[in-house]
Write a protein that holds these residues in place. Structure first.
Motif, PDB file in Angstrom:
ATOM      1  N   ALA A   1      87.754  -8.518  45.392  1.00 26.95           N
ATOM      2  CA  ALA A   1      87.531  -7.806  44.137  1.00 26.95           C
ATOM      3  C   ALA A   1      86.719  -6.548  44.408  1.00 26.95           C
ATOM      4  N   ILE A   2      87.016  -5.496  43.651  1.00 31.94           N
ATOM      5  CA  ILE A   2      86.228  -4.267  43.682  1.00 31.94           C
ATOM      6  C   ILE A   2      85.784  -4.026  42.249  1.00 31.94           C
ATOM      7  N   GLN A   3      84.464  -3.986  42.054  1.00 30.71           N
ATOM      8  CA  GLN A   3      83.936  -3.866  40.703  1.00 30.71           C
ATOM      9  C   GLN A   3      83.110  -2.594  40.560  1.00 30.71           C
ATOM     10  N   ASP A   4      83.253  -1.956  39.415  1.00 30.17           N
ATOM     11  CA  ASP A   4      82.511  -0.752  39.078  1.00 30.17           C
ATOM     12  C   ASP A   4      81.251  -1.167  38.332  1.00 30.17           C
ATOM     13  N   GLY A   5      80.109  -0.742  38.824  1.00 29.60           N
ATOM     14  CA  GLY A   5      78.850  -1.108  38.198  1.00 29.60           C
ATOM     15  C   GLY A   5      78.659  -0.527  36.814  1.00 29.60           C
TER      16      GLY A   5
ATOM     17  N   GLY B   1      83.425   0.348  34.053  1.00 29.67           N
ATOM     18  CA  GLY B   1      84.691   1.048  33.858  1.00 29.67           C
ATOM     19  C   GLY B   1      85.871   0.160  34.181  1.00 29.67           C
ATOM     20  N   ASP B   2      87.027   0.768  34.333  1.00 29.56           N
ATOM     21  CA  ASP B   2      88.228   0.014  34.679  1.00 29.56           C
ATOM     22  C   ASP B   2      88.030  -0.756  35.970  1.00 29.56           C
ATOM     23  N   GLN B   3      88.497  -1.997  35.967  1.00 26.17           N
ATOM     24  CA  GLN B   3      88.347  -2.864  37.127  1.00 26.17           C
ATOM     25  C   GLN B   3      89.700  -3.117  37.779  1.00 26.17           C
ATOM     26  N   ALA B   4      89.713  -3.089  39.092  1.00 29.85           N
ATOM     27  CA  ALA B   4      90.914  -3.465  39.821  1.00 29.85           C
ATOM     28  C   ALA B   4      91.076  -4.980  39.703  1.00 29.85           C
ATOM     29  N   PRO B   5      92.311  -5.465  39.671  1.00 30.67           N
ATOM     30  CA  PRO B   5      92.498  -6.920  39.592  1.00 30.67           C
ATOM     31  C   PRO B   5      92.054  -7.593  40.893  1.00 30.67           C
ATOM     32  N   ILE B   6      91.643  -8.835  40.783  1.00 25.74           N
ATOM     33  CA  ILE B   6      91.318  -9.623  41.977  1.00 25.74           C
ATOM     34  C   ILE B   6      92.636  -9.918  42.683  1.00 25.74           C
ATOM     35  N   VAL B   7      92.667  -9.686  43.984  1.00 28.88           N
ATOM     36  CA  VAL B   7      93.883  -9.943  44.755  1.00 28.88           C
ATOM     37  C   VAL B   7      93.605 -11.005  45.803  1.00 28.88           C
ATOM     38  N   LYS B   8      94.621 -11.797  46.076  1.00 33.43           N
ATOM     39  CA  LYS B   8      94.523 -12.796  47.134  1.00 33.43           C
ATOM     40  C   LYS B   8      95.269 -12.262  48.341  1.00 33.43           C
TER      41      LYS B   8
ATOM     42  N   TRP C   1      81.051 -13.007  50.601  1.00 34.21           N
ATOM     43  CA  TRP C   1      80.476 -11.772  51.145  1.00 34.21           C
ATOM     44  C   TRP C   1      80.606 -10.687  50.090  1.00 34.21           C
ATOM     45  N   SER C   2      79.540  -9.941  49.870  1.00 32.19           N
ATOM     46  CA  SER C   2      79.557  -8.882  48.866  1.00 32.19           C
ATOM     47  C   SER C   2      78.785  -7.678  49.402  1.00 32.19           C
ATOM     48  N   ALA C   3      79.324  -6.476  49.146  1.00 34.16           N
ATOM     49  CA  ALA C   3      78.677  -5.235  49.582  1.00 34.16           C
ATOM     50  C   ALA C   3      78.609  -4.272  48.402  1.00 34.16           C
ATOM     51  N   PHE C   4      77.420  -3.711  48.170  1.00 35.76           N
ATOM     52  CA  PHE C   4      77.234  -2.741  47.104  1.00 35.76           C
ATOM     53  C   PHE C   4      77.027  -1.363  47.705  1.00 35.76           C
ATOM     54  N   ASP C   5      77.874  -0.408  47.313  1.00 30.24           N
ATOM     55  CA  ASP C   5      77.764   0.982  47.756  1.00 30.24           C
ATOM     56  C   ASP C   5      77.057   1.762  46.654  1.00 30.24           C
ATOM     57  N   SER C   6      75.817   2.165  46.896  1.00 28.67           N
ATOM     58  CA  SER C   6      75.032   2.847  45.866  1.00 28.67           C
ATOM     59  C   SER C   6      75.568   4.242  45.545  1.00 28.67           C
ATOM     60  N   GLU C   7      76.239   4.882  46.492  1.00 27.21           N
ATOM     61  CA  GLU C   7      76.791   6.215  46.241  1.00 27.21           C
ATOM     62  C   GLU C   7      77.928   6.181  45.219  1.00 27.21           C
ATOM     63  N   SER C   8      78.821   5.227  45.344  1.00 27.76           N
ATOM     64  CA  SER C   8      79.965   5.142  44.425  1.00 27.76           C
ATOM     65  C   SER C   8      79.704   4.202  43.254  1.00 27.76           C
ATOM     66  N   GLY C   9      78.725   3.317  43.401  1.00 29.46           N
ATOM     67  CA  GLY C   9      78.464   2.318  42.368  1.00 29.46           C
ATOM     68  C   GLY C   9      79.428   1.149  42.408  1.00 29.46           C
ATOM     69  N   LEU C  10      80.198   1.029  43.496  1.00 29.76           N
ATOM     70  CA  LEU C  10      81.194  -0.040  43.619  1.00 29.76           C
ATOM     71  C   LEU C  10      80.634  -1.236  44.376  1.00 29.76           C
ATOM     72  N   THR C  11      81.059  -2.411  43.958  1.00 28.37           N
ATOM     73  CA  THR C  11      80.739  -3.648  44.664  1.00 28.37           C
ATOM     74  C   THR C  11      82.042  -4.244  45.185  1.00 28.37           C
ATOM     75  N   TYR C  12      82.081  -4.515  46.477  1.00 28.48           N
ATOM     76  CA  TYR C  12      83.238  -5.107  47.149  1.00 28.48           C
ATOM     77  C   TYR C  12      82.897  -6.570  47.413  1.00 28.48           C
ATOM     78  N   THR C  13      83.778  -7.480  46.972  1.00 29.79           N
ATOM     79  CA  THR C  13      83.530  -8.897  47.135  1.00 29.79           C
ATOM     80  C   THR C  13      84.696  -9.577  47.839  1.00 29.79           C
ATOM     81  N   VAL C  14      84.365 -10.421  48.817  1.00 30.67           N
ATOM     82  CA  VAL C  14      85.357 -11.227  49.539  1.00 30.67           C
ATOM     83  C   VAL C  14      84.914 -12.674  49.433  1.00 30.67           C
ATOM     84  N   LYS C  15      85.836 -13.534  49.002  1.00 26.85           N
ATOM     85  CA  LYS C  15      85.519 -14.954  48.832  1.00 26.85           C
ATOM     86  C   LYS C  15      86.647 -15.794  49.398  1.00 26.85           C
ATOM     87  N   LYS C  16      86.295 -16.766  50.215  1.00 29.84           N
ATOM     88  CA  LYS C  16      87.308 -17.686  50.741  1.00 29.84           C
ATOM     89  C   LYS C  16      87.887 -18.486  49.585  1.00 29.84           C
ATOM     90  N   VAL C  17      89.205 -18.709  49.649  1.00 29.15           N
ATOM     91  CA  VAL C  17      89.891 -19.499  48.627  1.00 29.15           C
ATOM     92  C   VAL C  17      90.782 -20.519  49.305  1.00 29.15           C
TER      93      VAL C  17
END
Length: 93
Positions: free
Chosen positions: A20-24, A27-34, A74-90
């Protein structure tokens, strides 16, 4: 929180994950993809880490992002873009 480490992401290689990529700003959110991550490596200029889904397509996460992680997450927050990238085992999809 810490900076990105390649070895933290290697645990996700070869298995199914939800990304998942989330906007802090809410705003518009990209869908969660597997997907299945095929490999993880630094980009040539060492500014991003790439999560490859095959030999061509990848997601690039800025190396200066702040990371939090635990078992299977695992989650990473980029303060420059305000985006959070999340990876989760499923489970297998």
């Amino acid at each position: 929180m810490e900076l990105i480490k390649l070895e933290d992401l290697n645990t996700f290689v070869g298995g199914p994950v939800a990304i998942a990529i989330q906007d802090g700003d809410g705003g518009d959110q990209a869908p969660i993809v597997k997907k299945t991550i095929k490999k993880v490596q630094f980009c040539p200029d060492k500014t991003h880490i790439r999560l490859y889904f095959d030999d061509f397509y990848f997601l690039a996460v800025p190396l200066n992002s702040r990371v939090s992680h635990s078992e299977g997450y695992w989650s990473a927050f980029d303060s420059e873009s305000g985006l959070t990238y999340t990876v989760k085992k499923v489970q297998v999809f």
